[in-house]
Structures are given as C-alpha cells and as structure tokens.
Design an enzyme around this catalytic site. Structure first.
Site, PDB file in Angstrom:
ATOM      1  N   SER A  73       1.900 -13.800 -25.420  1.00  0.00           N
ATOM      2  CA  SER A  73       1.537 -14.531 -24.203  1.00  0.00           C
ATOM      3  C   SER A  73       0.482 -15.606 -24.374  1.00  0.00           C
ATOM      4  CB  SER A  73       1.077 -13.561 -23.115  1.00  0.00           C
ATOM      5  OG  SER A  73       2.201 -12.922 -22.540  1.00  0.00           O
ATOM      6  N   SER A  96       3.241 -15.360 -21.019  1.00  0.00           N
ATOM      7  CA  SER A  96       2.785 -15.301 -19.648  1.00  0.00           C
ATOM      8  C   SER A  96       1.602 -16.195 -19.327  1.00  0.00           C
ATOM      9  CB  SER A  96       2.427 -13.854 -19.303  1.00  0.00           C
ATOM     10  OG  SER A  96       1.290 -13.429 -20.037  1.00  0.00           O
ATOM     11  N   LYS A 131      -7.610 -16.871 -17.479  1.00  0.00           N
ATOM     12  CA  LYS A 131      -6.337 -16.366 -16.960  1.00  0.00           C
ATOM     13  C   LYS A 131      -6.639 -15.401 -15.801  1.00  0.00           C
ATOM     14  CE  LYS A 131      -2.107 -14.121 -18.774  1.00  0.00           C
ATOM     15  NZ  LYS A 131      -1.477 -13.578 -20.003  1.00  0.00           N
TER      16      LYS A 131
END
Lengths: 472, 484
Positions: free
Chosen positions: B174, B150, B75
């Site tokens: 997330s 997210s 990420k």
C-alpha cells in the site's frame, strides 16, 4: 442404582497487580464507572497491548504454588466473540500454550485434584442494567486474570468446596490476588456430569457459568447432580449445555446449548510477542514463594503442638496466621497465643472480612510480651485478660497497664494471712466445700481476688487454703 | 535532490518563511485537491499554528530538527488526537481520536507541518483508493487513472506538490504500489522498525508505517526520524543504524538477486525499464544473480488468508456502540450491531471480514489459517537463505502501471493478483522500497522494487540511492523542484 458425581472447575482469579494487563490503568475495584480506562483498555482503533511483566510473574507463582510445570515459551491468543463488555470484540487469552500445566492441589483427605492448566487472560467490562437501559462500565476491562482449570477429579460437593477454599487460600498467601469473592475476584465455571458407580466413561456434562460464592457453588452442584440423576433414572439423556444458577430459587436453568456454542476462532495475538520465562526466573519466583497454607498447618500442628481445629482456624486468614507466628515466638506453650487470638481477640473481629483484614491495634510483639508475663507467672490470667482488653482498645503496650508492682504480686506471708481471713469470713462456703460441693471453693478464691484486686495468684491461693482447711 | 533539505535550506536562509511556505502548499491544495482528492481532511489551522512556531524558532537562529517546518501529510488511518481519523470509512467518518499515534507524536515534537489527512481505500483494504467512502483519488500524472492504493491519497499529495512527504501504511504494498503509480519513492521499513502504535490495524502482523517521498534521500531522512523503539508497541525494535549516514557506500561487488518468474509474462515496456535498471546496477559494479523464490506461488494465498483472518478480528470492534456510525432504528442490541456494521462498512471490507472469518472457523482453521502460517514460516526461512547470498532482490513494484478508473474494482481477484511483487516483503517482514525507473509507453510512471534482509533497511536505502543518483537526469521529469 447409585450414581457418582463428576466435577471439574474452571476458576478465574483476578490478579492483584497495580496496573492492568496491557496498560497503565489501575486495577482497583470500584471507582466511578469508566474512570479506570484509557485508549488501550478501551480498545480504541490503533492502540496496542503491552504485556504487564508482573502478570507473568504472578501466573508463574500461581503455577508453582499448585505444583505445575511452567512453560519457558508461551504466547497469547485472541478469542473472538462479540459482546458489548468486550471493546475489541476479542479477549486476549492463551489457547494452546498455557503458561502453566500439570499441577495438583492435595485435599485434607490426601486425595489430589489435578490441575490441567493455568493460563493468563484479560477480564471484560461489566454491563449494568438500570431502569430498562443497559450501561457499560469498562473499569474491570483489562484487569489481569489467571484461569485455573482442573481435571474432572472432584467427586463430592465437599471436595469441590475444599478445593476452592484451598485454592483461594493459596492465591491469597502467595500474594497474587485479593480473592475477594464478593468483588468477583474469584469466579468459578463448574462442569458437572454423573455416571453410574463403577463406570469408567464420563457422562455428558453441563457447565454452570460465573459463580462467585462457595455456598452457591455447593448448592448448584447438589441441585445439578439430582437433576441429572433424575433425568437418567427416568430414561432421559443429558444435553451438553451451559446453565445458570438461580440462587433465589436454588435451581439451575439452561442458557444455551452446545449447538449454539460460539466458534471463538482462536489465533495467535499478532500484537504481542512470545512470553519467555527462563529457568533462572522460575527459580527466583520459587524462592520468593512464602510458606503455603498447608505447610503452615503442618508446622502449627506438628511443631507448635496446636490441635488441628485451632491450626485450621489460624491459617484460614493469612494475616492472622502470620500474626500468630510472631506472637507465639519463644513461648513454651504456643497454644496460649492461639487461645488469646481465637478467643478474646477474635471477638473484636466478628466478620469474615474483618478477620481477613485483621486490622489489630497492637503489634504481635505486645501480645507476646503479655503472654510471657503469664507464662512466667508474673501476672495471672485474669490480669492478663484485663490488660489485653485495654491494650486492644488503646493500641498500647502491656507496660502501660501493668506496673512492676502489679507484677510483684502478693508475697507469701501476706497471702497466707489473707487466706486465713478468707476461711474465717467464709465459713458457710468452707462448710459446703467440706460437704462435697466443689463449687463453693470458687467463692473463697473469688474473695481473695477481690481483696487483692486480682493480683493474687489463684493457684498459690488454692494451695494455701486447702492446707488451712485440711488442718480444720 | 532532497526536497526536505531544500526546504530547510530555504527556511534557514530566510528566503521564505515557514508560514509563507505552508500557505503556498495550502493554496496548492485549495487549487488541486478538489480534482485529485488526495486529502479528505485539511488541517489548515493546525498547519499555520505550527508554521508560526517554526518561524519564531528560525528567528532565534536555532538549528532546525530534521523534519522541522516540513509540510507533510498523514494517511487517514494514522491516529491524530483531536483530528478526525476516518480510515475513509462511513463507520469512522466522524471519529475523533483521543490520542496520537507514535509516529505523529514524533513528527509533532519536530514541528512538522501537518497539512491534512490523506485518502485511502477503506481501512486500507484495496489497491486503487476506489473503496474510500470519500471517493477515488486521481493520479496527478494523468487524472484518467487512479493513484494506486491503498495509500493513493498519500502518493497523490506528494506527486501533486500538495505535501513534501507523506506518511502511510503498507500491509501488502500500500505504500510501494501507489508510489510506483505516481512516480515516487515509497519505502516500507522492516516490520518492527517503525512503531505501529496508532496505525489503525488492517492486518497487525503485516502492517507497517513508512514514508512516500520524492527521493530516496528524503525517504531516508524521514525513516531516520521515525524508526525509534517504542515501548507502546511490543513488536517494536527500532533501528540501530541511522540510514542517512550510510547512503554513500559503494555497491561495487554486491549481489542483486533477480527472480525470473517476476519477468515472465511481464509487459514489454515495463520489462524493458527493469532491464535498463539492471544495466544501471551492472554499470555501478553490482553483480546480478538469478534466484528463485521457492514458494512464490504460495505468497498470495498466504497473504490473503493471513491478512483477512487478522482483519476479521481487528474489525470486530467497530460495533458503533462506543464510537462510529450508528443506525437510526433497531429492536435489539444484536440488530443494532448488525445494522451499524452492515450500513457503514463497504463491500470490500465486508468481503475480507467474511473471508477471514471463514479461514479462522474451527472447521477450516487447519486447511487455511494454520497452513498459511506454516507456509509463512517457510517463506521467511527461504528469504533468509537468499539474503545470505544477495544484498537485495530487484523486482518490478507492480506488473502494471496505474489502473484506469474503475478497472481495479471490476475484477477483485485479478486485482489481488497484482500484489504478487509486493506481498512477500510483508509476509517476511522485510524492508522494501519502490523507486521510479521511468515512464511506460502510456507515459505513466513505473517503479522498481528492492527488497532487503530484515533490519537491513539502510542497505536497501543505500542501494536505491545509488540508482537514483545515477539516473536522476533521465528521471528528472518525475521530480518537482520546490518553487519559491
């Protein structure tokens, strides 16, 4: 109507740990700008702090040396404010659970200045304004500090000065800080208010920030006292505000008022865990504390028999005090060692910082050896003083400059013959002495010292000469 | 089952070289990423270089480390030295870190193949990856829907076959929610078991790094490698138990807690899948007990106050002075900082900074932040009590399937409320996993969540694994085999 001064001090002391509070960077003063930095103390995204254990130890020691209670469980908080020298936009400090509380420092008058709290925090970087531009040096960012906050107990400029001097000495003695004011490792925020004598309620205070000279602090307090009294006397009122001291003009001027004060939005620093200090650790740190300056002072006066002034001069520099202790070991007259240090030796260290460093070429043992010879009358004081000069220049021991033969001195018969010769060859002086001029005697002794190249014992010589003259 | 093991078997049997495998993944990315936008930065050169190293090692016959040669994604809020780490914000779009996050350091040492950095909501604030500066990530199952957030990019990279696994962060769901939306396993370990050093903070006391994978077994393999004590993170504890060895313990007789409130008002098709999952567990000998989370309603406010408060402080450093976006013209330093931030931080980020600043302000502190922290302590205490009886709590991961494009940003408060299933684990620092449990009526994947006691990560993984073993055939469509 007479007014009383009320002062409280917040003193920031930079701790002399090898590394910064949250990373491995050096805390060394100076260096190329931004050369003592890493992602952590620069607050690069994603980095985390790791509390330096030495910082906790030093803060606890600072608390113990100032009679504070130590919290077994404390924590770190974030103080949020935006300034370019603060790369995370928050300072990691302690808000509601400081590591030390409720201490005091006793002044020479016997009055105690209460210490409200001591907490741990990180220092910020430094802005450098040059040629119309502003640069940031983060070398100082993340250097560990303790902030030592007094209650508003100080009533005079002298008390303020003595408190700071004492605090400085204590921090120096316990080895937690270099306390070099010129390098900013001790800085004060001064809170000042005035009130009519006899009144209990405190007046509105102003705060003068970031002072790093005792001299300026004294001047600023004196100025601010006058200013506040003048305002009150002319029917005005004091506004709570932050002021700055201008040392060139010797005035204080307003920086920002209470209304502009920032809301620091303190909250617990989630990246750090609680700080535990066990009773065992506290005991251990207490045991590690050296003799504090006021303890040494008492010993020098009461046990060593030094005059107060001499003792105060000696403890003013930790290294000097320790040197003196060694150099005066086993002496009958410990003042002798103090005399050599404060006199002949101090002349080699004219400045404050030189005395602070006290890089003396000879170990205290050498000075002690020399004084032992004087005490046992093996050499006289002028020989000792000559030898000491050479020792200080060379770093060598007394035996390098004074031989066994020198120490034998002059035997009594030889001395007596010399004295007769002196009286015969200095008739004029003898006459003036007999005529009541005490000074004239000195030239007779001077003759003997010259003849013996300083080896003769002037006290013995005096006795013999007086005996001879008495017979005339 | 385990994609990671499958890949390593192929590599060690020399059926495919690591370079070939990496190229395969890179060409998949080349083909699909333009559409689904899982990656915001593809690290082809880095990947091939490492792959070559792995091939050299295989040639010597040496055994591979657990994650060696595995193509994976990170990420874009995980710090990678010399590789852009943007947090998908205009503020950091050109920011190149000078240090590695601890998790990446670990994977690097294992010669994992980094394919690229994945898309996310700006600074991880969001639930649909629609607040990313680089645009939304589409759900590989149906590109009319988001991949969640997210960590939408991380989930899409795995679901789309563009990475064998992804590492992401989870502050309020997330990892789990996008895993659920994309039919994957998403594991948020206990707070403290994986180092946060180098994970760019959204809310420090809630953030946790974890894997998004195809299977529970893979999640366990990755977790084993990354759950190591790290002296750089004061809150790091590591993990004493290696979970992977514990994946085969029987769950007969264990108690699984079910919270009634989570099922009330739940969509019928999702509730049906949950009830099926419960039946699977009953079939495996587990006992289902009804429990209540006493302060369930307090969880969302506690979460948002805490997260926004910490975020408002964490985001303060982005002033554009040392790194990051810088405005063109300004008259004073205050104006410069103000413009740098206003022009580069997105609406959602600004909203949370404002909320957090408000919650921490001296006038509001007691009413918001302080109260939230007190409640947080109570919530932790309540969970502790629950886990004295239950091994895990079973909930849906989210009350919905993936949002249609644009839906989540329309009503932020409504979207915030969708986090109700996932935030308790963050508030209490608990391990929680989302496991696929079938398709909803709209043919979109649904996830089931298991929450366990703090530092009983292996227990959660094992209970999830037993379910996965039992249901692998019916959920087959969600898993992709590695094609050679």
């Amino acid at each position: 109507m007479s007014y009383e001064l009320v002062v409280g001090l917040e003193t920031h002391v930079e701790l002399s740990t090898n590394t910064k509070i949250f990373c491995q960077c050096t805390t060394e003063f100076g260096g190329e700008p931004n050369s003592h930095c890493c992602p952590i103390c620069l607050g690069m995204p994603g980095t985390l702090p790791k509390l330096n254990k030495k910082v906790v130890e030093y803060a606890v020691k600072a608390g113990l040396a100032t009679n504070c209670k130590i919290r077994n469980l404390s924590k770190m908080d974030r103080k949020n404010y935006v300034y370019p020298d603060l790369p995370k936009a928050y300072q990691v400090t302690q808000f509601d659970k400081p590591i030390c509380e409720d201490g005091y420092i006793t002044l020479s008058s016997g009055k105690s200045i209460r210490i409200n709290r001591i907490h741990i925090e990180e220092d910020a970087g430094k802005l450098i304004h040059e040629r119309g531009d502003t640069y940031i040096d983060y070398n100082r960012g993340g250097v560990p500090l303790v902030e030592i906050v007094t209650d508003p107990d100080i009533r005079t400029v002298d008390e303020a000065v003595e408190y700071i001097e004492q605090l400085r000495l204590i921090m120096k003695y316990i080895g937690v800080s270099d306390v070099k004011m010129q390098e900013g490792s001790l800085r004060c925020d001064v809170n000042i208010s005035v009130r009519k004598k006899g009144e209990e309620k405190f007046g509105t205070r102003t705060e003068i920030k970031n002072m790093n000279s005792v001299n300026f602090i004294a001047k600023a307090i004196a100025y601010e006292f006058e200013r506040q009294v003048d305002i009150l006397e002319s029917g005005g009122e004091i506004h709570q505000e932050t002021r700055r001291y201008d040392s060139d003009l010797n005035i204080t001027e307003s920086m920002r008022s209470k209304e502009d004060a920032e809301d620091y939005r303190y909250f617990r620093e989630p990246d750090l865990v609680n700080i535990y200090v066990s009773e065992e650790e506290i005991k251990k740190y207490k045991a590690e504390l050296p003799q504090l300056p006021h303890e040494k002072l008492n010993i020098f006066i009461n046990e060593y028999g030094l005059p107060k002034d001499d003792a105060e001069l000696l403890i003013k520099y930790k290294k000097v005090a320790e040197y003196y202790e060694e150099a005066s070991k086993n002496l009958k007259n410990k003042k002798l060692a103090s005399n050599y240090i404060l006199g002949q030796i101090y002349r080699k260290f004219p400045t404050d910082s030189e005395k602070e460093e006290f890089n003396i070429s000879i170990p205290p043992k050498y000075l002690n050896d020399l004084i032992q010879l004087v005490e046992s009358r093996k050499i006289n004081s002028s020989m000792a003083s000559n030898a000491l000069e050479k020792m200080l220049d060379s770093g060598k021991a007394v035996t390098e400059f004074i031989s066994e033969k020198d120490m034998e001195g002059i035997d009594e018969n030889t001395l007596r013959e010399l004295c007769i010769k002196a009286v015969n060859e200095n008739q004029k002086a003898v006459e003036s002495y007999l005529g009541g001029k005490e000074k004239a005697f000195k030239s007779i002794i001077g003759y003997i010292m010259r003849e013996t190249k300083g080896k003769a014992d002037p006290i013995k010589a005096t006795e013999i000469i007086k005996e001879i003259i008495g017979k005339i | 089952m385990s994609k990671i093991k499958q890949i390593q078997n192929l590599l060690e049997a020399k059926e495919i070289s690591c370079v070939e495998l990496t190229k395969k993944y890179l060409s998949n990315i080349e083909e699909k990423n333009k559409e689904i936008n899982a990656y915001v930065n593809i690290t082809e050169e880095e990947a091939l270089k490492t792959a070559k190293l792995v091939d050299e090692k295989i040639a010597t016959g040496e055994k591979l480390m657990p994650l060696e040669g595995i193509p994976m994604s990170l990420k874009d809020n995980i710090s990678t030295k010399n590789i852009k780490t943007s947090c998908c914000s205009k503020m950091l779009k050109d920011y190149v870190p000078i240090y590695d996050a601890t998790v990446w350091e670990i994977l690097k040492k294992q010669n994992s193949i980094l394919l690229g950095k994945t898309n996310m909501d700006e600074f991880a604030m969001g639930a649909s990856t629609e607040s990313s500066y680089f645009g939304v990530t589409l759900n590989p199952h149906n590109t009319n829907y988001v991949a969640g957030g997210s960590s939408g990019g991380a989930a899409a990279s795995v679901a789309g076959g563009l990475a064998a696994f992804g590492l992401a962060t989870d502050t309020g769901g997330s990892i789990r929610q996008p895993a659920s939306f994309c039919g994957l396993v998403g594991f948020k370990p206990s707070y403290g078991s994986v180092s946060r050093y180098g994970a760019i903070a959204y809310a420090s006391s809630l953030d946790q790094i974890g894997p998004i994978t195809d299977s529970v077994e893979d999640a366990a393999i990755v977790y084993d490698s990354i759950s190591i004590y790290d002296s750089k993170d004061s809150t790091s504890v590591g993990s004493k138990n290696t979970s992977h060895d514990k994946l085969n313990s029987s769950i007969k007789g264990i108690k699984i807690g079910v919270v009634k409130e989570y099922f009330e008002g739940l969509r019928d098709d999702i509730r049906k899948l949950m009830e099926d999952s419960i039946k699977v567990y009953q079939g495996l000998g587990a006992e289902i007990v009804d429990i209540t989370i006493p302060l369930l309603k307090a969880n969302l406010p506690v979460y948002f106050i805490t997260a926004c408060a910490e975020a408002s402080s964490n985001m303060g450093r982005y002033d554009g002075i040392r790194y990051g976006y810088k405005t063109d013209s300004y008259n004073s330093i205050d104006e410069m900082i103000c413009k740098n931030r206003s022009e580069s931080l997105g609406k959602e980020v600004q909203r949370r900074i404002m909320l957090g600043t408000y919650a921490l302000s001296s006038d509001r502190y007691d009413a918001y932040y302080k109260k939230a922290q007190k409640l947080r302590a109570c919530i932790r205490r309540d969970f502790k009590k629950i886990f004295e009886e239950c091994s895990v709590i079973l909930t849906p991961t989210a009350p919905t399937t993936a949002y249609a494009l644009g839906q989540a940003v329309k009503d932020p408060i409504e979207t915030y409320s969708m986090d109700i299933c996932t935030v308790p684990a963050n508030i209490a620092g608990l391990p929680a996993i989302s496991v696929p449990c079938g398709l909803a009526e709209n043919k979109l994947p649904v996830g089931m969540q298991l929450i366990g006691n703090r530092f009983e990560d292996y227990k959660v993984l094992n209970i999830a694994y037993q379910y996965e073993k039992e249901t692998k055939d019916q959920n087959r469509s969600l898993w992709q085999e590695v094609e050679v």
